[in-house]
Design a protein around this motif. Sequence first.
Motif, PDB file in Angstrom:
ATOM      1  N   ARG A 217      13.972  15.632  -2.025  1.00  0.00           N
ATOM      2  CA  ARG A 217      14.993  16.100  -2.987  1.00  0.00           C
ATOM      3  C   ARG A 217      14.648  15.623  -4.391  1.00  0.00           C
ATOM      4  O   ARG A 217      14.308  14.447  -4.569  1.00  0.00           O
ATOM      5  N   PRO A 218      14.805  16.484  -5.397  1.00  0.00           N
ATOM      6  CA  PRO A 218      14.691  15.960  -6.763  1.00  0.00           C
ATOM      7  C   PRO A 218      15.802  14.957  -7.014  1.00  0.00           C
ATOM      8  O   PRO A 218      16.896  15.079  -6.472  1.00  0.00           O
ATOM      9  N   ARG A 219      15.488  13.944  -7.815  1.00  0.00           N
ATOM     10  CA  ARG A 219      16.523  12.983  -8.226  1.00  0.00           C
ATOM     11  C   ARG A 219      17.323  13.579  -9.375  1.00  0.00           C
ATOM     12  O   ARG A 219      18.416  13.141  -9.669  1.00  0.00           O
TER      13      ARG A 219
ATOM     14  N   GLY B  59       0.825  -1.210   0.000  1.00  0.00           N
ATOM     15  CA  GLY B  59       0.000   0.000   0.000  1.00  0.00           C
ATOM     16  C   GLY B  59       0.844   1.238   0.000  1.00  0.00           C
ATOM     17  O   GLY B  59       2.071   1.164   0.033  1.00  0.00           O
ATOM     18  N   SER B  60       0.173   2.384  -0.081  1.00  0.00           N
ATOM     19  CA  SER B  60       0.733   3.748  -0.110  1.00  0.00           C
ATOM     20  C   SER B  60       0.958   4.266  -1.518  1.00  0.00           C
ATOM     21  O   SER B  60       1.174   5.464  -1.709  1.00  0.00           O
ATOM     22  N   ALA B  61       0.959   3.385  -2.511  1.00  0.00           N
ATOM     23  CA  ALA B  61       1.138   3.786  -3.918  1.00  0.00           C
ATOM     24  C   ALA B  61       0.721   2.583  -4.759  1.00  0.00           C
ATOM     25  O   ALA B  61       0.579   1.472  -4.232  1.00  0.00           O
TER      26      ALA B  61
ATOM     27  N   GLU C 123      -3.622  -5.934  -1.538  1.00  0.00           N
ATOM     28  CA  GLU C 123      -3.409  -4.504  -1.763  1.00  0.00           C
ATOM     29  C   GLU C 123      -4.465  -3.719  -1.027  1.00  0.00           C
ATOM     30  O   GLU C 123      -5.632  -4.118  -0.998  1.00  0.00           O
ATOM     31  N   ARG C 124      -4.035  -2.603  -0.478  1.00  0.00           N
ATOM     32  CA  ARG C 124      -5.002  -1.729   0.175  1.00  0.00           C
ATOM     33  C   ARG C 124      -4.670  -0.288  -0.154  1.00  0.00           C
ATOM     34  O   ARG C 124      -3.549   0.068  -0.535  1.00  0.00           O
ATOM     35  N   TYR C 125      -5.696   0.566  -0.051  1.00  0.00           N
ATOM     36  CA  TYR C 125      -5.591   1.962  -0.479  1.00  0.00           C
ATOM     37  C   TYR C 125      -6.040   2.855   0.662  1.00  0.00           C
ATOM     38  O   TYR C 125      -6.998   2.538   1.369  1.00  0.00           O
TER      39      TYR C 125
HETATM   40  C1  MCA Z   1      17.720   9.699  -2.442  1.00  0.00           C
HETATM   41  N1  MCA Z   1      19.037   9.632  -2.321  1.00  0.00           N
HETATM   42  C2  MCA Z   1      19.572  10.624  -3.006  1.00  0.00           C
HETATM   43  C3  MCA Z   1      18.516  11.359  -3.568  1.00  0.00           C
HETATM   44  N2  MCA Z   1      17.378  10.757  -3.197  1.00  0.00           N
HETATM   45  N3  MCA Z   1      20.833  10.977  -3.179  1.00  0.00           N
HETATM   46  C4  MCA Z   1      21.086  12.058  -3.918  1.00  0.00           C
HETATM   47  N4  MCA Z   1      20.124  12.795  -4.504  1.00  0.00           N
HETATM   48  C5  MCA Z   1      18.854  12.472  -4.347  1.00  0.00           C
HETATM   49  N5  MCA Z   1      17.942  13.221  -4.934  1.00  0.00           N
HETATM   50  C6  MCA Z   1      19.794   8.634  -1.575  1.00  0.00           C
HETATM   51  C7  MCA Z   1      19.081   8.198  -0.303  1.00  0.00           C
HETATM   52  O1  MCA Z   1      19.358   9.087   0.753  1.00  0.00           O
HETATM   53  C8  MCA Z   1      19.685   6.828  -0.071  1.00  0.00           C
HETATM   54  O2  MCA Z   1      20.940   6.950   0.532  1.00  0.00           O
HETATM   55  C9  MCA Z   1      19.900   6.310  -1.482  1.00  0.00           C
HETATM   56  O3  MCA Z   1      19.937   7.459  -2.341  1.00  0.00           O
HETATM   57  C10 MCA Z   1      18.783   5.427  -1.940  1.00  0.00           C
HETATM   58  O4  MCA Z   1      17.580   6.170  -1.818  1.00  0.00           O
HETATM   59  P1  MCA Z   1      16.174   5.581  -2.231  1.00  0.00           P
HETATM   60  O5  MCA Z   1      16.231   5.075  -3.605  1.00  0.00           O
HETATM   61  O6  MCA Z   1      15.129   6.580  -1.877  1.00  0.00           O
HETATM   62  O7  MCA Z   1      16.010   4.327  -1.400  1.00  0.00           O
HETATM   63  P2  MCA Z   1      15.808   4.122   0.099  1.00  0.00           P
HETATM   64  O8  MCA Z   1      16.513   5.126   0.919  1.00  0.00           O
HETATM   65  O9  MCA Z   1      16.159   2.704   0.246  1.00  0.00           O
HETATM   66  O10 MCA Z   1      14.238   4.349   0.301  1.00  0.00           O
HETATM   67  C11 MCA Z   1      13.255   3.543  -0.320  1.00  0.00           C
HETATM   68  C12 MCA Z   1      12.153   3.271   0.672  1.00  0.00           C
HETATM   69  C13 MCA Z   1      11.655   4.615   1.212  1.00  0.00           C
HETATM   70  C14 MCA Z   1      12.718   2.440   1.837  1.00  0.00           C
HETATM   71  C15 MCA Z   1      11.062   2.492  -0.013  1.00  0.00           C
HETATM   72  O11 MCA Z   1      11.263   5.394   0.112  1.00  0.00           O
HETATM   73  C16 MCA Z   1      10.560   4.486   2.208  1.00  0.00           C
HETATM   74  O12 MCA Z   1      10.795   4.168   3.382  1.00  0.00           O
HETATM   75  N6  MCA Z   1       9.303   4.708   1.785  1.00  0.00           N
HETATM   76  C17 MCA Z   1       8.141   4.565   2.647  1.00  0.00           C
HETATM   77  C18 MCA Z   1       7.273   5.777   2.590  1.00  0.00           C
HETATM   78  C19 MCA Z   1       6.009   5.601   3.428  1.00  0.00           C
HETATM   79  O13 MCA Z   1       6.039   4.942   4.485  1.00  0.00           O
HETATM   80  N7  MCA Z   1       4.900   6.149   2.971  1.00  0.00           N
HETATM   81  C20 MCA Z   1       3.638   5.967   3.656  1.00  0.00           C
HETATM   82  C21 MCA Z   1       2.867   7.232   3.674  1.00  0.00           C
HETATM   83  P3  MCA Z   1      21.388   6.002   1.711  1.00  0.00           P
HETATM   84  O14 MCA Z   1      21.320   4.621   1.139  1.00  0.00           O
HETATM   85  O15 MCA Z   1      22.775   6.472   2.015  1.00  0.00           O
HETATM   86  O16 MCA Z   1      20.419   6.223   2.800  1.00  0.00           O
HETATM   87  S1  MCA Z   1       1.265   6.956   4.533  1.00  0.00           S
HETATM   88  C22 MCA Z   1       0.282   6.594   3.219  1.00  0.00           C
HETATM   89  O17 MCA Z   1       0.668   6.694   2.123  1.00  0.00           O
HETATM   90  C23 MCA Z   1      -1.110   6.046   3.310  1.00  0.00           C
HETATM   91  C24 MCA Z   1      -1.974   6.283   4.449  1.00  0.00           C
HETATM   92  C25 MCA Z   1      -1.053   4.642   2.921  1.00  0.00           C
HETATM   93  O18 MCA Z   1      -1.796   4.279   2.011  1.00  0.00           O
HETATM   94  O19 MCA Z   1      -0.222   3.918   3.509  1.00  0.00           O
END
Ligand code: MCA
Length: 466
Positions: free
Chosen positions: A442-444, A247-249, A269-271
């Motif tokens: 941050r933008p990628r 979920g979440s996306a 899956e849930r929304y």
């Molecule tokens: C990221 N990095 C960057 C940049 N962006 N470096 C330079 N420039 C950038 N623009 C770095 C990160 O800091 C990380 O470094 C490395 O690149 C890899 O980043 P990333 O690809 O983002 O991977 P990740 O750090 O492994 O994160 C993926 C993830 C995370 C674990 C899936 O996005 C996450 O935890 N998402 C969950 C979000 C969530 O819980 N949403 C729920 C919302 P380093 O490796 O050094 O750290 S509640 C909701 O939506 C509702 C109610 C619902 O339906 O649930």
Amino acid sequence: MLLASLNPLSVARGTDIPNAATIDGVTLSRSDVLGAATAVAERIARADRLAVLARPTAATVIAVTGCLIAGVTVVPVPPDSGPAELAHILGDSGAQAWLGEAPPGSELPAIPVRLHARSWHSYPEPADDATAFILYTSGTTGPPKGVLLSRRAIAAGLDSLAQAWQWTADDVLVHGLPLFHVHGLILGVLGALRVGSPLIHTGKPTPQVYAAAGGSLYFGVPTVWSRVVEDPASAQALRSARLLVSGSAPLPVPVFERLAELTGQPPVERYGMSETLITLSTRFDGERRPGWVGLPLAGVQTRLRDERGGQVAHDGEAVGGLEVRAPTLFDGYLNRPDATAQSQTPDGWFITGDVAVIDRDGFHRIVGRASTDLIKSGGYRIGAGEVETALLGHPAVAEVAVVGIADDDLGQRIVGYVVARETVSETDLIEHVATQLSAHKRPREIRFVDSLPRNAMGKVQKRQLG
Ligand code: MCA
Ligand code: AMP
């Protein structure tokens, strides 16, 4: 056994659970959580709202639970919030102090959380309509808005999920999600405490740590599941799990199918949304259809509307704006009566901003979002406007448009189109955003352009970018 109260510890009282929560290398029994959280409740009894720097630690679990026992509103703060975001969250929420760790340089006092303190004082259950959380979430423009979530909404939401997923104290829940959003904190911590199922928080949710955890119920955002299927050995280790939940996306259909193949079970899956909690889900004992998010949870009603508010048929094909009515709805955005009013129809339905299809059996498919300005990257919700404001604060940036571009790993990745007034590097601009906002905003990528596509009114045509 589920009670109607939110105090997650009021469920299954009397039975201790030796491993109620394992997080950041610490294992807490249920009586550890109850004793330490009640000791927190005693210290904060006169507070109204407290900020918690929501790192995935035992201290965060105790701080949040202590607030629920005392009836104090929690403001979870992303631990890597930049100064602009932090100032906004603290100022807007009116948090009186930090409960636990404070970020460096903060002027608010901090109340310590002691993992080894114990109190067995018994607190009366706070009112059902009291605000349990103010959760900050991005809108299309401006700074994040504070979503007011009542104890009643959260209790109803958790109980309906327990029912749909047959989630019981016999489960062991595993996830590695952040603790400042609904998914990781409310479902992933409070849900486990309420149901009485031990929780293992893995830290960063890699395929390898999920495989090693040996749980029965797993939560993940689609990015987590798409990384799991890239690592077949880890995916196969999940064959012994009872239920994998995404979920979440949107979960891409190929990821759904590959996960089913490798683990022997299609994911559920849930929304949901911060504002509504989880409203739709497939069931433990029901159909799990790739690309579809299932049926309304207990007490939830849904409908589709066209742009003029007219009805859209629930025929599996017609696309309309999804509106919901549910016992899990929020109580409005803090200090934002305008935004609260705009989020509802005159007859009291919440306008999700998502576009969906409903079939004749009541199954829902989320087609996308009505606005390009809300981006979902790695399951995080990011407002394009907030990132644009941060970029415009850099002296070299003349004009900017931020969009979400399709990305196999993240769902969408944040890309900033920039018209520069002087030479500046991509890294400088990305780092500039990181000094203002949380790291995940941050933008990628930055794409430098001579001009942005605009219509006759001067409005940027974001659909032409990407
Ligand atoms: C990221 N990095 C960057 C940049 N962006 N470096 C330079 N420039 C950038 N623009 C770095 C990160 O800091 C990380 O470094 C490395 O690149 C890899 O980043 P990333 O690809 O983002 O991977 P990740 O750090 O492994 O994160 C993926 C993830 C995370 C674990 C899936 O996005 C996450 O935890 N998402 C969950 C979000 C969530 O819980 N949403 C729920 C919302 P380093 O490796 O050094 O750290 S509640 C909701 O939506 C509702 C109610 C619902 O339906 O649930
Ligand atoms: P947030 O407020 O961070 O919880 O984000 C809520 C948004 O996430 C929703 O409005 C949807 O756009 C999106 N979302 C959540 N779950 C799903 C899902 N299962 N499928 C598609 N989109 C989802």
